[in-house]
Design an enzyme around this catalytic site. Sequence first.
Site, PDB file in Angstrom:
ATOM      1  N   ARG A 174       0.842  -1.196   0.000  1.00 20.68           N
ATOM      2  CA  ARG A 174       0.000   0.000   0.000  1.00 20.68           C
ATOM      3  C   ARG A 174       0.884   1.256   0.000  1.00 20.68           C
ATOM      4  O   ARG A 174       1.411   1.643   1.041  1.00 20.68           O
ATOM      5  CB  ARG A 174      -0.892   0.049   1.241  1.00 20.68           C
ATOM      6  CG  ARG A 174      -2.128  -0.824   1.207  1.00 20.68           C
ATOM      7  CD  ARG A 174      -3.043  -0.403   2.363  1.00 20.68           C
ATOM      8  NE  ARG A 174      -4.265  -1.187   2.404  1.00 20.68           N
ATOM      9  CZ  ARG A 174      -4.521  -2.137   3.293  1.00 20.68           C
ATOM     10  NH1 ARG A 174      -3.610  -2.426   4.214  1.00 20.68           N
ATOM     11  NH2 ARG A 174      -5.662  -2.790   3.287  1.00 20.68           N
TER      12      ARG A 174
ATOM     13  N   ASP B 120       6.340  -6.656   3.965  1.00 28.10           N
ATOM     14  CA  ASP B 120       6.254  -7.925   3.265  1.00 28.10           C
ATOM     15  C   ASP B 120       6.069  -7.583   1.785  1.00 28.10           C
ATOM     16  O   ASP B 120       5.943  -6.417   1.425  1.00 28.10           O
ATOM     17  CB  ASP B 120       5.071  -8.733   3.802  1.00 28.10           C
ATOM     18  CG  ASP B 120       5.215 -10.233   3.590  1.00 28.10           C
ATOM     19  OD1 ASP B 120       6.201 -10.641   2.960  1.00 28.10           O
ATOM     20  OD2 ASP B 120       4.346 -10.983   4.051  1.00 28.10           O
TER      21      ASP B 120
ATOM     22  N   HIS C 122       4.337 -13.008   8.343  1.00 24.87           N
ATOM     23  CA  HIS C 122       4.978 -11.697   8.453  1.00 24.87           C
ATOM     24  C   HIS C 122       4.955 -11.196   9.892  1.00 24.87           C
ATOM     25  O   HIS C 122       5.955 -10.696  10.408  1.00 24.87           O
ATOM     26  CB  HIS C 122       4.280 -10.694   7.521  1.00 24.87           C
ATOM     27  CG  HIS C 122       4.932  -9.350   7.510  1.00 24.87           C
ATOM     28  ND1 HIS C 122       4.289  -8.218   7.061  1.00 24.87           N
ATOM     29  CD2 HIS C 122       6.154  -8.938   7.916  1.00 24.87           C
ATOM     30  CE1 HIS C 122       5.093  -7.187   7.168  1.00 24.87           C
ATOM     31  NE2 HIS C 122       6.229  -7.590   7.696  1.00 24.87           N
TER      32      HIS C 122
ATOM     33  N   ASP D 109      -0.697  -0.733   8.187  1.00 23.28           N
ATOM     34  CA  ASP D 109      -0.404   0.393   7.294  1.00 23.28           C
ATOM     35  C   ASP D 109      -1.623   1.172   6.822  1.00 23.28           C
ATOM     36  O   ASP D 109      -1.487   2.157   6.088  1.00 23.28           O
ATOM     37  CB  ASP D 109       0.387  -0.093   6.069  1.00 23.28           C
ATOM     38  CG  ASP D 109      -0.332  -1.193   5.294  1.00 23.28           C
ATOM     39  OD1 ASP D 109      -1.445  -1.583   5.709  1.00 23.28           O
ATOM     40  OD2 ASP D 109       0.211  -1.670   4.282  1.00 23.28           O
ATOM     41  N   ASP D 110      -2.818   0.766   7.248  1.00 21.46           N
ATOM     42  CA  ASP D 110      -4.031   1.468   6.824  1.00 21.46           C
ATOM     43  C   ASP D 110      -4.741   2.128   8.009  1.00 21.46           C
ATOM     44  O   ASP D 110      -5.952   2.288   7.997  1.00 21.46           O
ATOM     45  CB  ASP D 110      -4.992   0.510   6.111  1.00 21.46           C
ATOM     46  CG  ASP D 110      -5.438  -0.640   7.005  1.00 21.46           C
ATOM     47  OD1 ASP D 110      -4.838  -0.826   8.085  1.00 21.46           O
ATOM     48  OD2 ASP D 110      -6.387  -1.358   6.633  1.00 21.46           O
TER      49      ASP D 110
ATOM     50  N   ASP E 139      -5.235 -13.238  14.543  1.00 24.31           N
ATOM     51  CA  ASP E 139      -6.026 -12.465  15.494  1.00 24.31           C
ATOM     52  C   ASP E 139      -7.115 -13.312  16.160  1.00 24.31           C
ATOM     53  O   ASP E 139      -7.343 -13.203  17.375  1.00 24.31           O
ATOM     54  CB  ASP E 139      -6.628 -11.216  14.835  1.00 24.31           C
ATOM     55  CG  ASP E 139      -7.294 -11.512  13.503  1.00 24.31           C
ATOM     56  OD1 ASP E 139      -7.193 -12.645  13.005  1.00 24.31           O
ATOM     57  OD2 ASP E 139      -7.931 -10.590  12.949  1.00 24.31           O
TER      58      ASP E 139
ATOM     59  N   SER F 214      -9.045  -9.010   3.621  1.00 25.51           N
ATOM     60  CA  SER F 214     -10.398  -9.346   4.084  1.00 25.51           C
ATOM     61  C   SER F 214     -11.484  -8.919   3.106  1.00 25.51           C
ATOM     62  O   SER F 214     -12.670  -9.146   3.350  1.00 25.51           O
ATOM     63  CB  SER F 214     -10.659  -8.689   5.438  1.00 25.51           C
ATOM     64  OG  SER F 214     -10.660  -7.276   5.315  1.00 25.51           O
TER      65      SER F 214
END
Length: 426
Positions: free
Chosen positions: A96, A123, A169, A191-192, A270, A301
Site C-alpha cells: 500500500r 512484506d 509476516h 499500514d491502513d 487475530d 479481508s
Amino acid sequence: MKKNRFVALVLFSICVWLGINHFVLNDNFITKSNNYLDENLDDFELRLKIEVETHNLIRENIKQLNYSSHEDSYQFNKHNSSNSSSVAILVIACNRPSISRCINKLLKYRKSKDDFPIIVSQDCIHERTSQVIKSFGRQLIHIHQPDQKEIKVPSKEKKFSGYFKISRHYKWALNQVFNTYNYGTAIIVEDDLDVAPDFYEYFKATLPILQKDETLWCVSAWNDNGKFALIDRNDPKLLYRSDFFPGLGWMLTRKIWIELMHKWPHSYWDDWMRHPDQRKGRSCIRPELSRTKTFGKIGVSNGLFYEKHLKYIYLNELPVDFTKLNLTYLLKDEYDNNFVEMVYRAPLVSINELKNKQISHSDPVRIIYYTKNNLKSLMKLFGLMDDFKSGVPRTAYKGIISFTYDNRRVYLTPIKEWHSYDPSWQ
C-alpha cells in the site's frame, strides 16, 4: 559468523544476477526476425520483470544482514534498547503506497524519536511502497521480510492464502522487534490506520498498568463499537477492560511475545489470539473513543465489516493528558469492585421502554440477556457488531457490553451469577 553469512549471500546474489543476465542476453534475441521479436516480446518483458524483482529481493536480503551488523542508517543500538523506556512502533506493511498517510500521522504526533522509534516491516515485493517508506529517511527504520516464497495452503483455504502470509509476516516482524532489536514493548500498527493526536500519550500512560497487572495482556487503541452514535464523545478519557482482543493498534510486552512466539499460528493470527488457550482469562485495556481508525477498505479481508461498521468508527480529536491521570482503576481488583458493581446497580429496563423514551431519568440503564440468539438480536437492534469469537462478544468484559443509546449509557448484561463465556456461541 555474521560476516561469513554476509559474504556467502553476496556471492550467491552475484551468481544469481550473472545467471539471469546470461539467460536474457544469450537468447539470440537480436538475431531473430521481427516477427519472432513480436511473438516473444511478452516473454522477454517477463524475464526483465523477474530480474528486477530478483534484484530488489537480493538488495533487501543484504540490507537485513546490514541491520544485523548494526549498519542501518538509524544508528540504533540494539543491545542497549532493552534497558531503556523506549516503546517500538511496529508498522506492518506490504503493498500500500498509501502507507504514507499512516506514517505521516505517526510522525506528526510523535514528540520523541527516542521514546517511540518507528520500525516499518514490509512484506511483498512492491517497489512503489518501498520507495514511499524509504522517502522518510532516518525518521524510521525500514526492514523487509526476506521469505517471499509461496506458502503451502490447504486446498480448501486457497482463497485465504493472504491470511497465511500475514501471519508469517507478523511472526517475523515481532521476532525482529523483540529478539533482534531487543525492545521490551511494542505497539503494532497496520499500514491502513490513522492515529489520534493523543495516541502516544494513551499508550505511555497505560503501559505501567499493563506491566503491573498479570490479568492484562494487551492495550488496544480500538473500540469495536466505537461508532459516533454509540459512544460518549464528551468523555474521551474513559477507558475499559475487555475480554475481547481488539487489535487495530495494540501494545504487548516481550514477556507475552516469548509466551506466544513458539506456538504462533500459520494463519488467522487475530482469531487465534482470541482463543481461550492463548487468552487464558486475561483482558485488554480499550478506550471509549478509538485512538485509531482504518482507511483500508481494500485488503486481504475484501472489506469485511468495512461498509457496515469500520468506516463509521469515530477517531478521537480531543487530546487527553493520560499520563496526568490516575489509571489504577483499571487494575482488576479495583475495576471488578467498582465498575462491575456499578453496572449491576443500574436499573433494569425493557427494550420498549428505552426505545420509546419511557424512562424518567437520564442515568445508565441495564438490559439483561439470557441466550446467544437473545444477545445477537439485541446487538443488531442497537447497531453493535454482533459476532462472537470463542464465545466472547466484541468489547465484552465479564459478559457486559457497554455503549450509548440516545446519549444514555446502556449495559447489556448476563445474569449477575455469570461465570464464563460459552465457546459454542459463534
